[in-house]
Design a protein around this motif. Structure first.
Motif, PDB file in Angstrom:
ATOM      1  N   ASP A   1      70.849  12.037  38.294  1.00 26.77           N
ATOM      2  CA  ASP A   1      70.395  11.416  39.536  1.00 26.77           C
ATOM      3  C   ASP A   1      71.099  11.978  40.766  1.00 26.77           C
ATOM      4  OD1 ASP A   1      68.672   9.814  38.087  1.00 26.77           O
ATOM      5  OD2 ASP A   1      70.069   8.132  37.970  1.00 26.77           O
ATOM      6  N   ASP A   2      72.323  12.476  40.592  1.00 32.02           N
ATOM      7  CA  ASP A   2      73.081  12.989  41.739  1.00 32.02           C
ATOM      8  C   ASP A   2      72.903  14.489  41.941  1.00 32.02           C
ATOM      9  OD1 ASP A   2      74.424  13.640  39.412  1.00 32.02           O
ATOM     10  OD2 ASP A   2      76.420  13.398  40.283  1.00 32.02           O
ATOM     11  N   MET A   3      71.917  15.074  41.260  1.00 34.10           N
ATOM     12  CA  MET A   3      71.682  16.507  41.399  1.00 34.10           C
ATOM     13  C   MET A   3      71.189  16.842  42.810  1.00 34.10           C
ATOM     14  SD  MET A   3      69.479  19.241  41.584  1.00 34.10           S
ATOM     15  CE  MET A   3      67.921  18.433  41.335  1.00 34.10           C
ATOM     16  N   ARG A   4      71.862  17.813  43.432  1.00 33.66           N
ATOM     17  CA  ARG A   4      71.437  18.350  44.729  1.00 33.66           C
ATOM     18  C   ARG A   4      71.492  19.869  44.632  1.00 33.66           C
ATOM     19  NH1 ARG A   4      71.736  15.415  49.509  1.00 33.66           N
ATOM     20  NH2 ARG A   4      72.860  17.074  50.606  1.00 33.66           N
ATOM     21  N   CYS A   5      70.394  20.532  44.995  1.00 38.20           N
ATOM     22  CA  CYS A   5      70.366  21.987  44.891  1.00 38.20           C
ATOM     23  C   CYS A   5      69.489  22.583  45.981  1.00 38.20           C
ATOM     24  CB  CYS A   5      69.865  22.428  43.513  1.00 38.20           C
ATOM     25  SG  CYS A   5      68.115  22.083  43.215  1.00 38.20           S
ATOM     26  N   ARG A   6      69.649  23.858  46.191  1.00 41.71           N
ATOM     27  CA  ARG A   6      68.744  24.638  47.024  1.00 41.71           C
ATOM     28  C   ARG A   6      68.062  25.671  46.138  1.00 41.71           C
ATOM     29  NH1 ARG A   6      72.884  23.559  50.850  1.00 41.71           N
ATOM     30  NH2 ARG A   6      72.041  22.832  52.852  1.00 41.71           N
ATOM     31  N   VAL A   7      66.799  25.944  46.418  1.00 40.71           N
ATOM     32  CA  VAL A   7      66.020  26.852  45.565  1.00 40.71           C
ATOM     33  C   VAL A   7      65.363  27.920  46.448  1.00 40.71           C
ATOM     34  CG1 VAL A   7      64.135  27.062  43.906  1.00 40.71           C
ATOM     35  CG2 VAL A   7      65.567  24.995  43.916  1.00 40.71           C
ATOM     36  N   LEU A   8      65.541  29.168  46.061  1.00 40.59           N
ATOM     37  CA  LEU A   8      64.907  30.308  46.738  1.00 40.59           C
ATOM     38  C   LEU A   8      63.973  30.989  45.746  1.00 40.59           C
ATOM     39  CD1 LEU A   8      64.630  32.500  48.999  1.00 40.59           C
ATOM     40  CD2 LEU A   8      66.657  33.584  48.008  1.00 40.59           C
ATOM     41  N   ILE A   9      62.719  31.190  46.133  1.00 41.57           N
ATOM     42  CA  ILE A   9      61.737  31.851  45.281  1.00 41.57           C
ATOM     43  C   ILE A   9      61.133  33.023  46.041  1.00 41.57           C
ATOM     44  CG2 ILE A   9      59.629  31.571  43.901  1.00 41.57           C
ATOM     45  CD1 ILE A   9      60.137  28.568  43.910  1.00 41.57           C
ATOM     46  N   ASN A  10      61.028  34.157  45.378  1.00 37.89           N
ATOM     47  CA  ASN A  10      60.307  35.290  45.971  1.00 37.89           C
ATOM     48  C   ASN A  10      59.460  35.976  44.906  1.00 37.89           C
ATOM     49  OD1 ASN A  10      63.350  36.502  45.518  1.00 37.89           O
ATOM     50  ND2 ASN A  10      61.789  37.972  44.928  1.00 37.89           N
ATOM     51  N   THR A  11      58.408  36.633  45.321  1.00 34.16           N
ATOM     52  CA  THR A  11      57.548  37.318  44.368  1.00 34.16           C
ATOM     53  C   THR A  11      58.264  38.521  43.779  1.00 34.16           C
ATOM     54  OG1 THR A  11      56.587  38.766  46.053  1.00 34.16           O
ATOM     55  CG2 THR A  11      55.463  36.677  45.639  1.00 34.16           C
ATOM     56  N   ARG A  12      57.891  38.873  42.544  1.00 33.71           N
ATOM     57  CA  ARG A  12      58.444  40.074  41.926  1.00 33.71           C
ATOM     58  C   ARG A  12      58.069  41.320  42.734  1.00 33.71           C
ATOM     59  NH1 ARG A  12      61.176  42.083  37.586  1.00 33.71           N
ATOM     60  NH2 ARG A  12      62.312  40.166  38.079  1.00 33.71           N
ATOM     61  N   GLN A  13      56.878  41.317  43.337  1.00 30.45           N
ATOM     62  CA  GLN A  13      56.471  42.461  44.141  1.00 30.45           C
ATOM     63  C   GLN A  13      57.414  42.662  45.326  1.00 30.45           C
ATOM     64  OE1 GLN A  13      52.691  42.334  46.354  1.00 30.45           O
ATOM     65  NE2 GLN A  13      52.265  44.365  45.542  1.00 30.45           N
ATOM     66  N   LEU A  14      57.825  41.570  45.951  1.00 30.36           N
ATOM     67  CA  LEU A  14      58.766  41.675  47.069  1.00 30.36           C
ATOM     68  C   LEU A  14      60.085  42.255  46.593  1.00 30.36           C
ATOM     69  CD1 LEU A  14      59.506  41.105  50.030  1.00 30.36           C
ATOM     70  CD2 LEU A  14      60.289  38.844  49.292  1.00 30.36           C
ATOM     71  N   PHE A  15      60.560  41.786  45.444  1.00 28.61           N
ATOM     72  CA  PHE A  15      61.798  42.304  44.858  1.00 28.61           C
ATOM     73  C   PHE A  15      61.703  43.809  44.644  1.00 28.61           C
ATOM     74  CE2 PHE A  15      64.116  43.252  40.825  1.00 28.61           C
ATOM     75  CZ  PHE A  15      65.407  43.061  41.290  1.00 28.61           C
ATOM     76  N   GLU A  16      60.564  44.277  44.136  1.00 26.78           N
ATOM     77  CA  GLU A  16      60.406  45.701  43.865  1.00 26.78           C
ATOM     78  C   GLU A  16      60.219  46.499  45.148  1.00 26.78           C
ATOM     79  OE1 GLU A  16      57.549  46.441  40.822  1.00 26.78           O
ATOM     80  OE2 GLU A  16      58.699  45.327  39.324  1.00 26.78           O
ATOM     81  N   ASN A  17      59.632  45.863  46.172  1.00 24.71           N
ATOM     82  CA  ASN A  17      59.435  46.568  47.442  1.00 24.71           C
ATOM     83  C   ASN A  17      60.739  46.749  48.213  1.00 24.71           C
ATOM     84  OD1 ASN A  17      56.701  46.854  47.016  1.00 24.71           O
ATOM     85  ND2 ASN A  17      56.126  45.098  48.275  1.00 24.71           N
ATOM     86  N   ILE A  18      61.585  45.714  48.218  1.00 17.92           N
ATOM     87  CA  ILE A  18      62.802  45.789  49.029  1.00 17.92           C
ATOM     88  C   ILE A  18      63.892  46.602  48.342  1.00 17.92           C
ATOM     89  CG2 ILE A  18      62.323  43.635  50.247  1.00 17.92           C
ATOM     90  CD1 ILE A  18      64.296  42.217  48.462  1.00 17.92           C
ATOM     91  N   LEU A  19      63.802  46.750  47.016  1.00 18.50           N
ATOM     92  CA  LEU A  19      64.752  47.587  46.295  1.00 18.50           C
ATOM     93  C   LEU A  19      63.985  48.755  45.699  1.00 18.50           C
ATOM     94  CD1 LEU A  19      66.974  44.906  44.535  1.00 18.50           C
ATOM     95  CD2 LEU A  19      67.640  46.398  46.406  1.00 18.50           C
TER      96      LEU A  19
END
Length: 289
Positions: free
Chosen positions: A88-106
Motif C-alpha cells: 500500500d505504501d508503494m510510490r514509484c516513477r515510471v518512464l516508458i519509451n518505444t524500442r524504436q526510439l531506443f534504437e534511433n537515439i543509440l
C-alpha cells in the motif's frame, strides 16, 4: 522481418491521471497505481520503474523479482511481467519509451547490445542514494521539458536526455564500462538479442548462425563456453516463457498457441512443452502454476 513498435501501447497495469507523453514515443507516470495483479502482461516499450518506497513483488519472464526503496527495475519491450503483490505504501516513477526510439537515439549497435544485455543480466538493482536521486531528478527534469510545448528544441533536448539516461543505466548495472567487450562476448550478446526477437518463429540453430556469419558448430561451442548454456537452452528458455504466458494469461486454445509459436501441430507443441515443463500444456493451464 520483425515489426518494431512505433508507438507505446499504454499499459493496462498502470493507473494515473498525471501521465505525460509525447507522440506516444515517451511517457512518464508520476506515482501511478500498479493494478491488475491477477494476469501477466506483455510489456510494450522499454519500461523503467524507480521505486521510492514500498515493495513490488513481481515475475519478470517467469523469474521472481522484488523491488523496494531505491530500486530500479527495467522491463524491456516484449518482456512478460506479472505483479504478484504491491504494498500500500508503494510510490514509484515510471518512464516508458518505444524500442524504436531506443534504437534511433543509440545509433551504435554494439552500444545498444551492451546496454540491453546489462539490463537482461540485472533487471532489478538497488541503487545508492546519490545514484537513485540522480536518476529520479533526471526523470523529473525530463517531464518538465516535455511540458514546455512552445520550446522548438523540445524533441532534440528530450532525445539527448534519453541518451544520457540510458548511459546512466548502463553505469548502474555494468560499472566496468571502460572494458571493451571481447569478440566472444559480442557474439553472445548478438545471439541473445536475435533469440529475443525471433524465438517465436525460429528454433533452428542455422538461422542464428547465418545471421551471425559463423558456423553452427562454432556458435554452439562459443555460446556454451561463454554462458554455460547451449544455444538450444537459450532458445527453449524464451519459447517456454512465451508458452507459459499464453497458457496462463490468454484464452488461446493449445492449437492456436502451437500456431503462434510455429510448431508443426498441437501434438508437437505438447511433446515439446512436456519435455521442458514436466507436464502437458493442458495440465499447466489447469494448475495455473
Amino acid at each position: 522481418m520483425e515489426q518494431i513498435r512505433e508507438h507505446i501501447i499504454f499499459p493496462e497495469w498502470l493507473e494515473n491521471n498525471e501521465r505525460a507523453a509525447i507522440d506516444d514515443e515517451i511517457a512518464i507516470y508520476e506515482y501511478p497505481t500498479i493494478c491488475d495483479t491477477e494476469r501477466s502482461h506483455v510489456v510494450s516499450g522499454d519500461t523503467i520503474i524507480l521505486c521510492e518506497s514500498g515493495t513490488i513483488d513481481m515475475l519478470v519472464n517467469m523469474e521472481r523479482v522484488v523491488a523496494r526503496s531505491q530500486y530500479i527495475v527495467i522491463l524491456l519491450d516484449d518482456y512478460i511481467v506479472k505483479f504478484n503483490s504491491v504494498s500500500d505504501d508503494m510510490r514509484c516513477r515510471v518512464l516508458i519509451n518505444t524500442r524504436q526510439l531506443f534504437e534511433n537515439i543509440l545509433a551504435d549497435v554494439n552500444e545498444r547490445l551492451h546496454i540491453a544485455m546489462s539490463i537482461y543480466k540485472t533487471p532489478c538493482k538497488r541503487l545508492n542514494e546519490p545514484m537513485f536521486r540522480s536518476m529520479t531528478d533526471h526523470i523529473i527534469m525530463l517531464k518538465r521539458i516535455m511540458s514546455i510545448e512552445e520550446n522548438p528544441d523540445r524533441i532534440n533536448i528530450i532525445r539527448h536526455m534519453m541518451i544520457a539516461y540510458y548511459y546512466g543505466i548502463r553505469s548502474c548495472l555494468y560499472p566496468d564500462i571502460s572494458r571493451k567487450l571481447s569478440h566472444k562476448e559480442l557474439v553472445v550478446e548478438r545471439f541473445i538479442e536475435l533469440v529475443k526477437k525471433h524465438h517465436m518463429q525460429e528454433r533452428m540453430l542455422s538461422f542464428y548462425a547465418d545471421r551471425l556469419c559463423i558456423t553452427t558448430k562454432y556458435m554452439s561451442k562459443l555460446i556454451k563456453e561463454t554462458t554455460g548454456k547451449s544455444p538450444n537452452d537459450w532458445i527453449d528458455e524464451y519459447v517456454m516463457v512465451r508458452a507459459k504466458y499464453m497458457l496462463k494469461s490468454t484464452d488461446l486454445s493449445i492449437q492456436q498457441i502451437s500456431i503462434e509459436l510455429h510448431f508443426q501441430n498441437a501434438s508437437f507443441f505438447a511433446k515439446y512443452f512436456r519435455r521442458h515443463a514436466g507436464m502437458s500444456p493442458k495440465e499447466y493451464r489447469k494448475n495455473r502454476i
